[in-house]
Design a protein around this motif. Structure first.
Motif, mmCIF file in Angstrom:
data_model
loop_
_atom_site.group_PDB
_atom_site.id
_atom_site.type_symbol
_atom_site.label_atom_id
_atom_site.label_comp_id
_atom_site.label_asym_id
_atom_site.label_seq_id
_atom_site.Cartn_x
_atom_site.Cartn_y
_atom_site.Cartn_z
ATOM 1 N N PRO A 122 125.579 18.296 25.337
ATOM 2 C CA PRO A 122 126.810 18.971 24.915
ATOM 3 C C PRO A 122 126.855 20.459 25.243
ATOM 4 O O PRO A 122 127.936 21.016 25.379
ATOM 5 C CB PRO A 122 126.820 18.742 23.396
ATOM 6 N N VAL A 123 125.697 21.122 25.349
ATOM 7 C CA VAL A 123 125.717 22.554 25.672
ATOM 8 C C VAL A 123 126.335 22.777 27.042
ATOM 9 O O VAL A 123 127.234 23.606 27.220
ATOM 10 C CB VAL A 123 124.292 23.145 25.605
ATOM 11 N N SER A 124 125.863 22.022 28.024
ATOM 12 C CA SER A 124 126.416 22.142 29.367
ATOM 13 C C SER A 124 127.894 21.757 29.398
ATOM 14 O O SER A 124 128.711 22.413 30.056
ATOM 15 C CB SER A 124 125.620 21.250 30.330
ATOM 16 N N ALA A 125 128.245 20.704 28.665
ATOM 17 C CA ALA A 125 129.655 20.269 28.632
ATOM 18 C C ALA A 125 130.544 21.339 28.023
ATOM 19 O O ALA A 125 131.663 21.580 28.497
ATOM 20 C CB ALA A 125 129.769 18.968 27.839
ATOM 21 N N LEU A 126 130.076 22.004 26.985
ATOM 22 C CA LEU A 126 130.873 23.061 26.354
ATOM 23 C C LEU A 126 131.045 24.253 27.291
ATOM 24 O O LEU A 126 132.112 24.878 27.312
ATOM 25 C CB LEU A 126 130.209 23.495 25.048
ATOM 26 N N ALA A 186 134.563 25.948 29.027
ATOM 27 C CA ALA A 186 134.830 27.360 28.710
ATOM 28 C C ALA A 186 134.743 27.648 27.217
ATOM 29 O O ALA A 186 135.576 28.359 26.655
ATOM 30 C CB ALA A 186 136.184 27.787 29.268
ATOM 31 N N HIS A 187 133.700 27.107 26.556
ATOM 32 C CA HIS A 187 133.437 27.386 25.146
ATOM 33 C C HIS A 187 132.021 27.960 25.002
ATOM 34 O O HIS A 187 131.128 27.314 24.454
ATOM 35 C CB HIS A 187 133.567 26.109 24.306
ATOM 36 N N PRO A 188 131.775 29.184 25.484
ATOM 37 C CA PRO A 188 130.405 29.717 25.468
ATOM 38 C C PRO A 188 129.845 29.914 24.064
ATOM 39 O O PRO A 188 128.646 29.685 23.835
ATOM 40 C CB PRO A 188 130.538 31.047 26.219
ATOM 41 N N MET A 189 130.682 30.333 23.112
ATOM 42 C CA MET A 189 130.171 30.559 21.757
ATOM 43 C C MET A 189 129.768 29.247 21.104
ATOM 44 O O MET A 189 128.709 29.150 20.456
ATOM 45 C CB MET A 189 131.232 31.285 20.910
ATOM 46 N N ARG A 190 130.592 28.221 21.281
ATOM 47 C CA ARG A 190 130.243 26.913 20.719
ATOM 48 C C ARG A 190 128.998 26.343 21.387
ATOM 49 O O ARG A 190 128.170 25.698 20.739
ATOM 50 C CB ARG A 190 131.420 25.958 20.868
ATOM 51 N N ALA A 191 128.840 26.596 22.680
ATOM 52 C CA ALA A 191 127.648 26.130 23.388
ATOM 53 C C ALA A 191 126.396 26.778 22.812
ATOM 54 O O ALA A 191 125.372 26.112 22.586
ATOM 55 C CB ALA A 191 127.774 26.439 24.875
ATOM 56 N N GLU A 192 126.467 28.084 22.560
ATOM 57 C CA GLU A 192 125.304 28.786 21.986
ATOM 58 C C GLU A 192 125.009 28.301 20.571
ATOM 59 O O GLU A 192 123.844 28.120 20.191
ATOM 60 C CB GLU A 192 125.554 30.291 21.998
#
Length: 479
Positions: free
Chosen positions: A186-190, A194-200
Motif C-alpha cells: 500500500p505504501v507504493s500504491a499511495l 499522490a498521497h505522500p503523507m498517507r504513504a508515510e
C-alpha cells in the motif's frame, strides 16, 4: 568489460565544459543536476548557456580554450565543433590524469556519459562503450517505460527511514520481506496515487507492528485502448508487467496480452458480440478472491474502464470490500477511431459538442433522448451499435435528423484490419449490410464525419465516391 562502471559524486565539485553550443548546454545542464560547480569556456555562448549564466548557475570563461582551464577540475567534457581542438583538450586532460569525455568520440575519451534513467535517488545508466549511442538511448526509452515514477519518492521515503527499518528488523530475511512489502504494497500504491503523507503514515504504522507486514492484494482497472499495443499508456504497460493475475475482456488483442508478465495468470472474462459471457457478479468474485489472496490483479478492459466499461461498478465493489485499487485510463474507442479515420470529433465550424452513446441492446435505445440526439452541429459517437443500425437510423430520422447527415462507421479501429465506411444517414443500414460491417465498430455521425473521405489515412476506405458534401469537396479543392 571495456569500461569500469561507476557513479561519480560531483556535488559542489568543479567540472569543465568546453564549447558554447547546444550540445555543451545539454552537458552543462546534466552536470548542474548532479550538483557540480560548472565552468563553461567558449568565445561565444548560445542562448541556453547565456540563460544559465544570467541565472548565476555557471562560471564563464569568455575566450579561446587554454590548457590551464583543466587545473583543479574533477572532469571535463569537450563539446566543440573542432576535432582538432577536442583532441588537444583530451591530451591535456590525460597528461593531468583528469577524466575527459569528448562528445561522440570514444577514441579520445577516458570516460563515457551513459544514457540515464532518473528516478532519483535511483539512477539507471546504460552504455554501449561509445560504439552505439543511439542503441543505448533506445534501450533507455524501453526501460524507462517499465520504471514507475513513484519509485523515486518511494526510495526517498525508504532512505529517510532506513535506520529505523534496520533497527526494527535486524534479521536480514525479515528486512527483505519488509522491503518487498514496501515496494509491492500500500505504501507504493499511495505514492502512485499522490498521497505522500498517507504513504508515510502507513510505513510508520508498519514499523510499529511486531511482525513484518504481509503482502496485501490490490486491483488495477486498466484501459487497454482500442487494440493497437502502441496505444497503451506507459503506466498500463508497467501494470501488466507487475500483475500476478490478469482478468481481461474477450476483445483484448493477443498482441497486448503478450506484453504482460510471462508467469501471470490470464483469465478471459466478458463477452464477444452477444456470445457466452462471464456475469458481472462472477467477475467481482474473481477480483475479490485473488486480491484477498495477496495478489496484484489487473482488470484489463478494452478502451477506457470508465466509458461503457462498468469500471464504476467494479470500483464500488472493491471499495465496499476494502480492496486497494487504482485506475489507469485508456484511449476510448471514440477518440481512437476518430483519429484513425481522419474525423475531428469537434470543429469550430461544424460541431461544438460530442455525445458518447451506447446502443448494444433495445433497452439502451429506449432510454435515449432522441430529440436531443437528432439536433445538428453536434457529433454522436455510438458504441456497440452495429446490430442496431436499422433502429438507430429510424429513430434519428423520425426525430428530425436530416437523411444527408454524414457518417463514418469504423470497424476494428486502430487494428491492421480497420475499414472505414462513409456515407449519409439515410443509406447507413444498406451500406453496412453491403460491406458486411461487423463488431467491433464505432459509428460517428454528424457534420464532422464528412472530413473522413479527404483526411482518412489508416486502413481501407469504403463508401460513395466522389465525396458527398461540401466539406470533403472543399478540402479536395484546397489540396
Amino acid at each position: 568489460m571495456q569500461l569500469y562502471p561507476l557513479f561519480a559524486d560531483l556535488s559542489n565539485r568543479p567540472a569543465l565544459v568546453v564549447g558554447g553550443g547546444d550540445v555543451a548546454a545539454r552537458k552543462a545542464s546534466m552536470l548542474l543536476r548532479a550538483g557540480a560547480r560548472v565552468t563553461v569556456g567558449a568565445p561565444v555562448l548560445g542562448p541556453e548557456l547565456r540563460e544559465l549564466l544570467q541565472q548565476g548557475r555557471i562560471t564563464y570563461r569568455a575566450c579561446a580554450y587554454q590548457s590551464e582551464w583543466l587545473d583543479g577540475m574533477w572532469l571535463t567534457i569537450a563539446a566543440t565543433r573542432s576535432r582538432r581542438l577536442n583532441a588537444r583538450i583530451a591530451a591535456d586532460g590525460h597528461a593531468r590524469q583528469r577524466l575527459v569525455n569528448v562528445v561522440d568520440d570514444p577514441a579520445l575519451s577516458s570516460f563515457q556519459v551513459p544514457a540515464v534513467i532518473d528516478r532519483s535517488p535511483l539512477l539507471v545508466a546504460i552504455s554501449s562503450s561509445g560504439t552505439a549511442p543511439v542503441l543505448a538511448r533506445r534501450l533507455r526509452e524501453r526501460i524507462e517505460s517499465l520504471l514507475d515514477p513513484a519509485l523515486g519518492p518511494l526510495l526517498q521515503l525508504a532512505q529517510r527511514y532506513r535506520a529505523r527499518i534496520r533497527a526494527r528488523h535486524a534479521d536480514l530475511g525479515a528486512r527483505r520481506r519488509f522491503y518487498d512489502w514496501l515496494h509491492d504494497g500500500p505504501v507504493s500504491a499511495l505514492l502512485r496515487a499522490a498521497h505522500p503523507m498517507r504513504a508515510e503514515q502507513q510505513l510508520v504504522a508498519a514499523l510499529a507492528d511486531r511482525e513484518p507486514p504481509r503482502g496485501s492484494g490490490s486491483v488495477a482497472l486498466v484501459g487497454a485502448g482500442p487494440g493497437d499495443p502502441g496505444l497503451l499508456t506507459l503506466r498500463a504497460l508497467r501494470a501488466l508487467n507487475e500483475a500476478d493475475v490478469i482478468l481481461h475482456d474477450e476483445l483484448i488483442s493477443p498482441q497486448i496480452l503478450e506484453l504482460a508478465r510471462r508467469d501471470a495468470l490470464q483469465l478471459a472474462v466478458g463477452k464477444r458480440g452477444g456470445g457466452t459471457h462471464t456475469p458481472q457478479e462472477a467477475i467481482h468474485a474473481l477480483l475479490l478472491e485473488h486480491a484477498q489472496a495477496g495478489r496484484r490483479v489487473v482488470r484489463l478492459k478494452g478502451g477506457d474502464p470508465f466509458v461503457f466499461g462498468r469500471g464504476g461498478e467494479e470500483l464500488a465493489f472493491l471499495r465496499e470490500h476494502g480492496i486497494a485499487y487504482e485506475v489507469i485510463p485508456g484511449i476510448t474507442a471514440a477518440l481512437a477511431c476518430a483519429a484513425h479515420g481522419g474525423v475531428p470529433l469537434t470543429h469550430r465550424d461544424h460541431a461544438h459538442s460530442v455525445r458518447l452513446v451506447t446502443a448494444h441492446c433495445q433497452h439502451s435505445l429506449d432510454t435515449l433522448d432522441w430529440v436531443e440526439l437528432a439536433r445538428e452541429r453536434q457529433t454522436l459517437a455510438v458504441y456497440m451499435g452495429v446490430g442496431k443500425l436499422e433502429e438507430l437510423t429510424g429513430k434519428l430520422l423520425a426525430h428530425g435528423r436530416p437523411s444527408d447527415t454524414p457518417f463514418a462507421l469504423i470497424e476494428n479501429g486502430s487494428l491492421p484490419g480497420q475499414r472505414t465506411l462513409v456515407g449519409t444517414l439515410g443509406d447507413l443500414p444498406k451500406l453496412a449490410r453491403h460491406h458486411a460491417v461487423c463488431a467491433p465498430a464505432l459509428l460517428i455521425l454528424g457534420e464532422v464525419a464528412d472530413f473522413a473521405p479527404a483526411l482518412h489515412w489508416y486502413g481501407e476506405l469504403l463508401g460513395p465516391t466522389p465525396p458527398h458534401s461540401g466539406i470533403s469537396n472543399a478540402l479536395a479543392d484546397a489540396a
